[in-house]
Scaffold this motif. Structure first.
Motif, PDB file in Angstrom:
ATOM      1  N   TYR A  41       0.831  -1.195   0.000  1.00 38.18           N
ATOM      2  CA  TYR A  41       0.000   0.000   0.000  1.00 38.18           C
ATOM      3  C   TYR A  41       0.871   1.252   0.000  1.00 38.18           C
ATOM      4  CZ  TYR A  41      -3.566  -3.298   1.446  1.00 38.18           C
ATOM      5  OH  TYR A  41      -4.409  -4.363   1.499  1.00 38.18           O
TER       6      TYR A  41
ATOM      7  N   ASN B 127       0.344   4.924   1.298  1.00 32.24           N
ATOM      8  CA  ASN B 127      -0.560   5.660   2.176  1.00 32.24           C
ATOM      9  C   ASN B 127      -0.143   7.122   2.256  1.00 32.24           C
ATOM     10  OD1 ASN B 127      -2.101   3.340   3.719  1.00 32.24           O
ATOM     11  ND2 ASN B 127       0.032   2.730   3.552  1.00 32.24           N
TER      12      ASN B 127
ATOM     13  N   GLN C 274      -5.356   5.749   0.872  1.00 31.77           N
ATOM     14  CA  GLN C 274      -4.547   4.536   0.727  1.00 31.77           C
ATOM     15  C   GLN C 274      -4.754   3.965  -0.665  1.00 31.77           C
ATOM     16  OE1 GLN C 274      -4.283   1.504   3.921  1.00 31.77           O
ATOM     17  NE2 GLN C 274      -5.365   0.193   2.489  1.00 31.77           N
TER      18      GLN C 274
ATOM     19  N   GLN D 112      -4.583   9.266   8.622  1.00 37.50           N
ATOM     20  CA  GLN D 112      -4.538   8.807   7.233  1.00 37.50           C
ATOM     21  C   GLN D 112      -5.475   9.630   6.355  1.00 37.50           C
ATOM     22  OE1 GLN D 112      -5.823   4.743   6.465  1.00 37.50           O
ATOM     23  NE2 GLN D 112      -4.208   4.552   4.945  1.00 37.50           N
TER      24      GLN D 112
END
Length: 167
Positions: A125, A127, A139, A136
């Motif tokens: 991933y 991110n 993603q 976050q």
């Protein structure tokens, strides 16, 4: 820098590596010790004659495990502002956003007639995190193993390779 005196020390739990320093935060790799609670194992007939194997397995389970992370530190005090857990990949910073590569192995349960190369695969991933809060933003999933990340002209360049395990 003016007088060479130590300003602060913050233990991170990880060896020194890449550091990102801005006026608002310092980002460093960290690590936290994780101890798993052991289940009680009662030797049964299945273990008779293999007590040494059981003892070795239990001893290994007692060893400390370190879970890698990223830590955001206050540049004036060294106080931990935020932590992003389970990060051991490459990371970069641009325009208030921290970009982080993460990966894990995904195991699939299949019927025995399936080709064994489909049993497990690496999933990665990219991110994006708010660098001031560690929250976050988004993603993006990437098939394979990611090994390097670079930011250039508003573009994230990611080195990835397909990885398939077979038994």
């Amino acid at each position: 820098l003016a007088n060479g005196k130590e300003k602060w020390i913050t233990p991170t739990g990880a060896p020194a590596a890449k550091i990102i320093a801005t006026d608002d935060f310092i980002c460093v790799p960290g690590g936290v010790e994780v101890r798993k609670e052991l289940r009680k194992v009662i030797p049964t007939k299945r273990w008779r004659g293999s007590e040494d194997l059981l003892e070795a397995a239990l001893k290994k389970m007692k060893e400390a495990v370190f879970e890698p992370n990223l830590m955001g530190l206050d540049p004036d005090t060294g106080e931990v502002l935020w932590t992003i857990n389970k990060v051991e990949g490459s990371f970069e910073y641009a325009d208030g956003v921290l970009y982080v590569l993460r990966h894990h192995t995904q195991y699939l349960f299949m019927d025995a007639t399936v080709d064994s190369s489909d049993i497990a695969k690496q999933v990665s991933y990219l991110n994006a995190y708010d660098a001031t809060t560690g929250e976050q933003i988004w993603q993006l999933g990437i098939d394979g193993t990611v090994s390097d990340l670079r930011l250039s002209f508003g573009t994230a360049l990611v080195v990835a390779r397909s990885a398939v395990f077979s038994l």
